[in-house]
Design a protein around this motif. Structure first.
Motif, short mmCIF file in Angstrom:
data_model
loop_
_atom_site.label_atom_id
_atom_site.label_comp_id
_atom_site.label_asym_id
_atom_site.label_seq_id
_atom_site.Cartn_x
_atom_site.Cartn_y
_atom_site.Cartn_z
N ILE A 53 0.75 -1.21 0.02
CA ILE A 53 -0.05 -0.01 0.01
C ILE A 53 0.81 1.02 -0.10
O ILE A 53 2.05 1.38 0.74
N ALA A 54 0.49 2.12 -0.64
CA ALA A 54 1.14 3.38 -0.61
C ALA A 54 0.35 4.72 -0.45
O ALA A 54 -0.76 4.78 -1.15
N ASP A 55 0.88 5.37 0.17
CA ASP A 55 -0.05 6.75 0.33
C ASP A 55 1.00 8.05 -0.21
O ASP A 55 2.17 8.13 0.34
N PHE A 56 0.46 8.36 -1.12
CA PHE A 56 1.24 9.51 -2.20
C PHE A 56 0.85 10.88 -1.38
O PHE A 56 -0.37 11.46 -1.53
N GLY A 57 1.92 11.85 -1.19
CA GLY A 57 1.56 13.04 -0.45
C GLY A 57 1.22 12.99 0.93
O GLY A 57 0.46 13.37 1.59
N CYS A 58 1.91 11.93 1.72
CA CYS A 58 1.54 11.60 3.09
C CYS A 58 1.63 12.55 4.24
O CYS A 58 0.95 12.51 5.31
N SER A 59 2.52 13.67 4.04
CA SER A 59 2.81 14.47 4.94
C SER A 59 3.29 14.05 6.17
O SER A 59 4.09 12.93 6.01
N THR A 60 3.11 14.70 7.33
CA THR A 60 3.61 14.15 8.73
C THR A 60 2.83 13.25 9.56
O THR A 60 3.15 12.87 10.55
N GLY A 61 1.52 12.99 9.09
CA GLY A 61 0.72 12.20 10.09
C GLY A 61 -0.24 13.41 10.83
O GLY A 61 0.12 14.49 10.63
N PRO A 62 -1.10 12.82 11.50
CA PRO A 62 -1.56 11.35 11.63
C PRO A 62 -2.70 10.97 10.59
O PRO A 62 -3.15 10.01 10.80
N ASN A 63 -2.96 11.93 9.63
CA ASN A 63 -4.18 11.58 8.90
C ASN A 63 -3.60 10.35 7.88
O ASN A 63 -4.65 9.72 7.54
N THR A 64 -2.43 10.48 7.54
CA THR A 64 -1.96 9.33 6.55
C THR A 64 -2.14 8.02 7.39
O THR A 64 -2.33 6.77 6.47
N PHE A 65 -2.06 7.61 8.46
CA PHE A 65 -2.25 6.57 9.47
C PHE A 65 -3.50 6.05 9.39
O PHE A 65 -3.85 4.88 9.18
N LYS A 116 0.03 -0.73 15.06
CA LYS A 116 0.42 -0.90 13.64
C LYS A 116 0.38 -2.29 13.37
O LYS A 116 1.21 -2.97 13.89
N LYS A 117 -0.13 -2.81 12.13
CA LYS A 117 0.05 -4.07 11.75
C LYS A 117 0.77 -4.24 10.36
O LYS A 117 0.36 -4.98 9.44
#
Length: 326
Positions: A53-65, A116-117
């Protein structure tokens, strides 16, 4: 070299991580749509024991998590339904967090969820090019990032050009400016889709979430003359046209989606903080910290004057797009 644009790092009061509830709200309401799309559209036959899985434009969190966990939950549910009752024992999830090289990856990895898993890796680099091996990705995700262009369009900062733009970004009031931004959007969105088309396996899914304009809409004008940002809120038809021209994907969903924080509060302090979190780093790198701080003070002072314009501005829309790799 063109500058890169990232959100304010760290975990302090002026960081993106502390001021991204607006973006998070869209991820929360999109969860069920992501579940449905993965349940009905994802081809898991292409996956081995490792699911990428990839998140493009992840920034710093926590939304990407949250975005990543939504996808993992849905994939596990699909595995339980179709192949095996305990995917935890047999499927290894690997999550690739992608953003510009000057993104604050330190904060991102320091705040990874303890429960996290999945295995996690940072992938620095612009998502307008390929950042992962070919045919290695099963699900891609990109949220509130595609309104950023790779560069300010040519001619925009040239006072002698018909496309010269005195505003900070594309407002749509000048035909030449709008066409220059649209041309750059077509180039960038095309290269983004080409790269994802090379990375995704056949039958893999790409989720795109963010803000765009209904066809025929305009956004209100801001009276700032000194700087142009590479931001373009595309219209629905423009998005669909670039996706169709790319030819790598079928559009499985293109929906308007609403969330609780959709109407931003018209409060001077809130608007000033939002601008600082989003644009402060860019201004500081170009003009220095003192100039950036003074600019943000001026924005807060000027906010009451432009609140009526903002209140009457034509609204945009939040989109939820599901693309399936052919």
């Amino acid at each position: 070299m063109a500058p890169t644009y990232t959100m304010a790092g760290g975990k302090g009061p002026n960081s993106y991580s502390q001021h991204s509830t607006y973006q998070r709200a869209l991820l929360e309401v999109a969860k069920e749509k992501i579940n449905e799309a993965i349940s009905t559209k994802l081809d898991i036959n292409a996956a081995s024991n490792r699911f990428n899985i990839a998140d493009f434009g992840c920034s710093t969190g926590p939304n990407t998590f949250l975005a990543v966990q939504n996808i993992i939950d849905a994939v596990e549910q699909k595995y339980r339904k179709e192949t095996q009752p305990k995917p935890d024992d047999n499927i290894e999830f690997q999550v690739l967090f992608n953003d510009h090289t000057n993104n604050d990856f330190n904060t991102l990895f320091q705040t990874l969820p303890p429960s996290k898993k999945y295995f996690a890796a940072g992938v620095p680099g612009s998502f307008f090019g390929r950042v992962l091996p070919r045919d290695s990705l099963h699900v891609g995700h990109c949220s509130y990032s595609l309104h950023w262009l790779s560069q300010v369009p040519k001619g925009i900062a040239d006072g002698n050009s018909p496309a010269w733009n005195k505003d900070i970004h594309c407002t749509g009031f000048s035909k030449e400016v709008a066409e220059a931004y649209l041309d750059q959007f077509k180039i960038d969105m095309g290269t983004f889709l080409k790269a994802r088309g090379e990375e995704l396996v056949s039958g893999g899914l790409l989720f795109l979430l963010g803000s765009c304009l209904p066809d025929g809409g305009l956004i209100d004008q801001e009276e700032l003359d000194s700087l142009n940002f590479p931001i373009y809120p595309a219209h629905v038809a423009e998005f669909k046209s670039v996706i169709k021209d790319n030819g790598c994907f079928t559009i499985e969903a293109f929906e308007k989606i609403s969330h609780a924080n959709e109407e931003m509060p018209l409060d001077p302090e809130f608007l000033a903080t939002t601008n600082k979190v989003t644009f402060g780093g860019v201004l500081e790198s170009r003009f220095g910290k003192e100039a950036m701080e003074k600019t943000m003070e001026r924005i807060e002072e000027k906010c009451p004057e432009i609140l009526p314009q903002l209140a009457n501005a034509k609204p945009g829309m939040q989109y939820f797009i599901v693309l399936r790799r052919i």
